[in-house]
Design an enzyme around this catalytic site. Structure first.
Site, PDB file in Angstrom:
ATOM      1  N   THR A  77      -1.301 -60.757  67.217  1.00 31.00           N
ATOM      2  CA  THR A  77      -0.135 -61.361  66.572  1.00 31.00           C
ATOM      3  C   THR A  77       0.765 -60.253  66.066  1.00 31.00           C
ATOM      4  O   THR A  77       0.325 -59.381  65.310  1.00 31.00           O
ATOM      5  CB  THR A  77      -0.560 -62.268  65.399  1.00 31.00           C
ATOM      6  OG1 THR A  77      -1.420 -63.289  65.882  1.00 31.00           O
ATOM      7  CG2 THR A  77       0.663 -62.918  64.755  1.00 31.00           C
ATOM      8  N   ASP A 110       8.992 -47.138  76.978  1.00 26.53           N
ATOM      9  CA  ASP A 110       8.231 -47.039  75.731  1.00 26.53           C
ATOM     10  C   ASP A 110       6.794 -46.645  76.027  1.00 26.53           C
ATOM     11  O   ASP A 110       5.855 -47.131  75.402  1.00 26.53           O
ATOM     12  CB  ASP A 110       8.271 -48.382  74.986  1.00 26.53           C
ATOM     13  CG  ASP A 110       7.748 -48.265  73.554  1.00 26.53           C
ATOM     14  OD1 ASP A 110       7.872 -47.182  72.952  1.00 26.53           O
ATOM     15  OD2 ASP A 110       7.205 -49.267  73.048  1.00 26.53           O
ATOM     16  N   ASN A 114       0.500 -48.003  74.803  1.00 21.05           N
ATOM     17  CA  ASN A 114       0.857 -48.992  75.816  1.00 21.05           C
ATOM     18  C   ASN A 114       0.083 -48.773  77.114  1.00 21.05           C
ATOM     19  O   ASN A 114       0.539 -49.178  78.189  1.00 21.05           O
ATOM     20  CB  ASN A 114       2.365 -48.966  76.096  1.00 21.05           C
ATOM     21  CG  ASN A 114       3.143 -49.601  74.963  1.00 21.05           C
ATOM     22  OD1 ASN A 114       2.652 -50.499  74.294  1.00 21.05           O
ATOM     23  ND2 ASN A 114       4.361 -49.140  74.736  1.00 21.05           N
ATOM     24  N   ASP A 169       2.925 -53.940  78.287  1.00 22.71           N
ATOM     25  CA  ASP A 169       4.189 -54.054  77.546  1.00 22.71           C
ATOM     26  C   ASP A 169       5.368 -53.527  78.347  1.00 22.71           C
ATOM     27  O   ASP A 169       5.997 -52.527  77.985  1.00 22.71           O
ATOM     28  CB  ASP A 169       4.093 -53.335  76.194  1.00 22.71           C
ATOM     29  CG  ASP A 169       3.113 -53.991  75.249  1.00 22.71           C
ATOM     30  OD1 ASP A 169       2.806 -55.183  75.461  1.00 22.71           O
ATOM     31  OD2 ASP A 169       2.648 -53.333  74.303  1.00 22.71           O
TER      32      ASP A 169
END
Length: 343
Positions: free
Chosen positions: A85, A237, A242, A254
Site C-alpha cells: 500500500t 526511475d 525497482n 514499476d
C-alpha cells in the site's frame, strides 16, 4: 544470496514508440454511471469484505466498476488481501480468471499437478488512487510522450493515462526480452499483472538481498537497460529499489513512469538511471562508471546489412531526431492486451 540471473529471449518486434494509446471513456465509467443492480450487489459485497474495509480511498464507485468489469471479463476470479500500500497505488493479490493465461496442468509452472486439473494462478491487481496520486509528477513523464499527445490536463485523465502507459510499457518491455511482470489486463485505473512471488512471501528487492554474484547481476541489468532502449524506452526511475529477485530471476518493476527515447527529458532520465545503477553496483565492489554504462545502453544496434547506423542518443532537454513522423490513428493497446479499443 546466490542467483543465476538468466536473460530472456527478446521477441522480433518489441513495439513502436509512436503508437497512439486510446485513453478515452471506458466501459467501467459507463457501468458506474449506469449503476445497474448487479454492479450494486458487487459493490456491497466488496465493501463488506474484511480486507477492503480500510480501502475507501482506493475503491470509489468508478474503481469498483473497473474491478467489476475485469471480473465479468474473466480476468479476476477472487480478491485476496493487500500486497503493498502506497500513497499513489495499492497492490492486491487475486486469483486470475479463465481469460488470463495459466500454466499447463501437470507442468512445472503449475506445480506438477495431475492432468485435467486447471491450476489457479495468482495475479496482482494494482489500483491507482485518483485523488491522492502525484498529479504534477505524473504530468512531467506524460508530457512529451508522443503516445499521449493532446491528453486532457485534469487529474482523472492523467491517472487513467498513467495506468494505460504502465500496461503498454510492460508489454513492450516483455517483447524486448526484459523480465518484467506480465501485463494481463487494464481497466480505467486498475492494472492486472503477474504476481511475482507470493503475498505471504513476497519477492525481495535488490536493495534487500546479499548479492553474491554482483558481476553477473550487473551484466543482466545493463543488458535489460539496453534492450529497453532499443525498444524505444527508458525506465526513468531505475535503482535497486525497482529491481526484485525471484527464483533465480532479476525482475524490473514499476514501469509506469518509463518514457520513450523521444521524450524531451529522455537524456536526463537515462543519465539518472545510469548513475543509480552504477552507484549501487559500485557499493557491491564492482568498478562501474555511469558514462560507460550509458555508452553501452545507447550503442546502436548492428545493422544486418553491415552498414553503420546513424543516429545519436537523446540529449537532456532536447528532442532527439526521430527519423520519422509519428503515426496517427494507430490501434490502441487493448483492455486485455488483445486489441480492444476501450481504455
Amino acid at each position: 544470496m546466490s542467483e543465476d540471473f538468466g536473460l530472456l529471449e527478446p521477441a522480433d518486434q518489441p513495439g513502436d514508440e509512436w503508437e497512439q494509446l486510446d485513453v478515452s471513456d471506458t466501459e467501467s465509467d459507463r457501468i458506474a454511471r449506469r449503476q445497474d443492480r448487479e454492479f450494486d450487489e458487487f459493490r456491497k459485497r466488496i465493501k463488506d469484505t474484511e480486507q477492503f474495509k480500510l480501502q475507501e480511498s482506493v475503491f470509489d464507485d468508478a474503481t469498483l466498476a473497473a474491478v467489476y468489469k475485469l471480473v465479468q471479463d474473466g480476468y479476476v476470479d477472487a480478491f485476496g488481501g493487500p500486497v503493498s500500500t502506497g500513497k499513489e497505488a495499492s497492490v492486491f493479490e487475486a486469483l486470475g480468471g479463465q481469460a488470463g493465461e495459466r500454466p499447463e496442468p501437470g507442468s512445472e509452472a503449475a506445480g506438477g499437478g495431475p492432468e485435467g486439473v486447471t491450476p489457479e494462478r495468482e495475479v496482482a491487481v494494482k489500483v491507482y488512487r485518483i485523488n491522492s496520486s502525484n498529479f504534477r509528477q505524473m504530468r512531467d513523464y506524460l508530457e512529451g510522450d508522443p503516445r499521449f499527445e493532446g491528453i486532457a490536463s485534469d487529474k482523472k485523465a492523467v491517472v487513467l493515462a498513467w495506468t494505460r502507459k504502465e500496461f503498454a510499457n510492460l508489454e513492450r518491455a516483455r517483447k524486448a526480452g526484459v523480465r518484467v511482470p506480465e501485463p494481463i489486463a487494464v481497466q480505467r485505473n486498475v492494472l492486472v499483472m503477474e504476481l511475482v512471488g507470493h503475498a505471504e512471501e513476497r519477492a525481495r528487492r535488490l536493495s534487500e538481498v546479499d548479492v553474491e554474484n554482483p558481476e553477473t547481476a550487473y551484466e543482466v541489468v545493463r543488458e535489460y537497460m539496453r534492450r529497453l532502449y532499443r525498444a524505444g524506452l527508458i525506465h526513468g526511475d531505475l535503482s535497486e529499489y525497482n529491481m526484485i529477485i525471484h527464483e533465480g530471476e532479476l525482475v524490473i518493476i514499476d514501469l509506469g513512469q518509463a518514457v520513450t527515447v523521444h521524450h524531451p527529458n529522455a537524456g536526463e532520465f537515462l543519465a539518472r538511471d545510469c548513475e543509480n545503477v552504477a552507484a549501487f553496483f559500485t557499493r557491491q565492489g564492482i568498478d562501474v562508471d555511469p558514462d560507460d554504462l550509458r555508452a553501452y545502453v545507447t550503442e546502436p544496434e548492428p545493422d544486418p546489412s553491415g552498414e553503420p547506423e546513424s543516429g545519436a542518443e537523446p540529449e537532456s532537454g532536447a528532442e532527439p531526431e526521430s527519423g520519422g513522423e509519428p503515426e496517427s490513428g494507430g490501434e490502441a493497446e487493448g483492455e486485455s492486451g488483445a486489441g480492444a479499443d476501450e481504455t
